[in-house]
Write a protein that holds these residues in place. Sequence first.
Motif, PDB file in Angstrom:
ATOM      1  N   ARG A   9      -2.738   6.064  -2.836  1.00 25.94           N
ATOM      2  CA  ARG A   9      -3.159   7.037  -1.825  1.00 25.94           C
ATOM      3  C   ARG A   9      -2.173   8.193  -1.660  1.00 25.94           C
ATOM      4  O   ARG A   9      -0.990   8.081  -1.992  1.00 25.94           O
ATOM      5  N   ASN A  61      -8.562  -0.187  -3.629  1.00 25.75           N
ATOM      6  CA  ASN A  61      -9.043  -1.558  -3.470  1.00 25.75           C
ATOM      7  C   ASN A  61      -8.194  -2.489  -4.330  1.00 25.75           C
ATOM      8  O   ASN A  61      -7.912  -2.202  -5.497  1.00 25.75           O
ATOM      9  N   PRO A  98      -3.150  -4.082   3.253  1.00 28.07           N
ATOM     10  CA  PRO A  98      -4.377  -3.330   2.986  1.00 28.07           C
ATOM     11  C   PRO A  98      -5.620  -4.143   3.352  1.00 28.07           C
ATOM     12  O   PRO A  98      -5.623  -5.384   3.254  1.00 28.07           O
ATOM     13  N   SER A  99      -6.670  -3.459   3.765  1.00 24.80           N
ATOM     14  CA  SER A  99      -7.884  -4.151   4.227  1.00 24.80           C
ATOM     15  C   SER A  99      -8.553  -4.967   3.129  1.00 24.80           C
ATOM     16  O   SER A  99      -9.293  -5.911   3.426  1.00 24.80           O
ATOM     17  N   SER A 100      -8.295  -4.629   1.862  1.00 25.08           N
ATOM     18  CA  SER A 100      -8.925  -5.369   0.764  1.00 25.08           C
ATOM     19  C   SER A 100      -8.193  -6.667   0.429  1.00 25.08           C
ATOM     20  O   SER A 100      -8.671  -7.454  -0.390  1.00 25.08           O
ATOM     21  N   ASN A 153      -3.485   9.722   7.036  1.00 28.51           N
ATOM     22  CA  ASN A 153      -3.139   8.613   6.150  1.00 28.51           C
ATOM     23  C   ASN A 153      -4.392   8.075   5.471  1.00 28.51           C
ATOM     24  O   ASN A 153      -5.352   7.696   6.143  1.00 28.51           O
ATOM     25  N   ALA A 154      -4.362   8.053   4.150  1.00 28.94           N
ATOM     26  CA  ALA A 154      -5.512   7.583   3.376  1.00 28.94           C
ATOM     27  C   ALA A 154      -5.588   6.057   3.384  1.00 28.94           C
ATOM     28  O   ALA A 154      -4.605   5.365   3.686  1.00 28.94           O
ATOM     29  N   LYS A 155      -6.751   5.557   3.052  1.00 27.60           N
ATOM     30  CA  LYS A 155      -6.992   4.103   3.076  1.00 27.60           C
ATOM     31  C   LYS A 155      -6.231   3.396   1.971  1.00 27.60           C
ATOM     32  O   LYS A 155      -5.660   2.323   2.187  1.00 27.60           O
ATOM     33  N   SER A 177       2.385   5.065  -1.102  1.00 31.93           N
ATOM     34  CA  SER A 177       1.706   6.358  -1.014  1.00 31.93           C
ATOM     35  C   SER A 177       2.555   7.437  -1.661  1.00 31.93           C
ATOM     36  O   SER A 177       3.751   7.259  -1.910  1.00 31.93           O
ATOM     37  N   ASN A 182       0.842  -1.202   0.000  1.00 34.02           N
ATOM     38  CA  ASN A 182       0.000   0.000   0.000  1.00 34.02           C
ATOM     39  C   ASN A 182       0.877   1.253   0.000  1.00 34.02           C
ATOM     40  O   ASN A 182       0.921   1.999   0.976  1.00 34.02           O
ATOM     41  N   ASN A 204      -0.830  10.549   1.471  1.00 32.08           N
ATOM     42  CA  ASN A 204      -0.776  10.760   2.919  1.00 32.08           C
ATOM     43  C   ASN A 204      -0.279  12.171   3.199  1.00 32.08           C
ATOM     44  O   ASN A 204       0.719  12.604   2.621  1.00 32.08           O
TER      45      ASN A 204
END
Length: 304
Positions: free
Chosen positions: A88, A107, A136-138, A102-104, A10, A8, A90
């Motif tokens: 993203r 996806n 990352p959450s995805s 900090n951006a997510k 940035s 992820n 940041n």
Amino acid sequence: MIYTLTLNPSVDYIVQLESFQLGELNRSVREAKFPGGKGINVSRVLKQFDTGNKALGFVGGFTGEYVEQYLQNEEIATDFVKVAEDTRINIKLKTEKESEINAKGPNISDYDFQLLKEKIQKLGSEDLLVLAGSIPSSLPETTYEELVKICGENRAEFVVDAEGDLLKKVLPYKPFLIKPNHHELGELFSTTFTTAEEVIPYGKKLVDMGAKNVIVSLADKGAVLINEHTAYLAKVPSGEVKNSVGAGDSMVAGFLAAYERTRDLKEAFRYSVSSGSATAFSLGLCTKEKVEELLTQVTIKEIL
């Protein structure tokens, strides 16, 4: 070849203001931007030592193009998976206090992840992969485990710089190096440390759990390197700490660059400590010149 992985990345946008008033128009004094992410930091420091490497991960949109172009301008090879959404941004807001947003991040689809795995599958016994940072959450929570398992199947070495369960779960796959700081090590074993010597038994536990080499940093209290055969204690250089961001990544890069050149763990550890300190004493990442300037202040003794 050394490969670094940033899942992820940035664009880090640093904005400095004399003061900040919530709800008012604020004007900056200066701004700067550069690619962010732990694996990317490792790539950039490796390049300082003229150590060839390739940056992997996910990028997308105009911000992803910026990250890729920036690295290529520094003559760092890239092989990113291109995703649909933007990389993203940041925001680092510097006033009398420092604040961060900090951006997510984009996806990451199953197809994107499969493309990354195919790239990792091309690594072989002459290669090493650095996995650094959060997932990352995805992506699935098992992402690191899936990737290091591929490394094991292809006999590629790997390094993991991550926290908590992410770190614990990869230990059975025998990472070449892990680098928790003393806070992260304390969280793993529900304890605290006040001296470098106190770290040794817990570092040995990580070796027993599968790590080939463990570096634990304790800020100005020093650092230790532990493996199956020995343990080294390093005294760190003295200086004014200006920046903690990227210091751990610099330690990883300094270690790998020196080890690739010398195959000497003690010398690699010396460069690791000097690299981390050089970044801590700088406003950005360390330079080769700053690292070599501090080398004479790094003293190492064998304690096991």
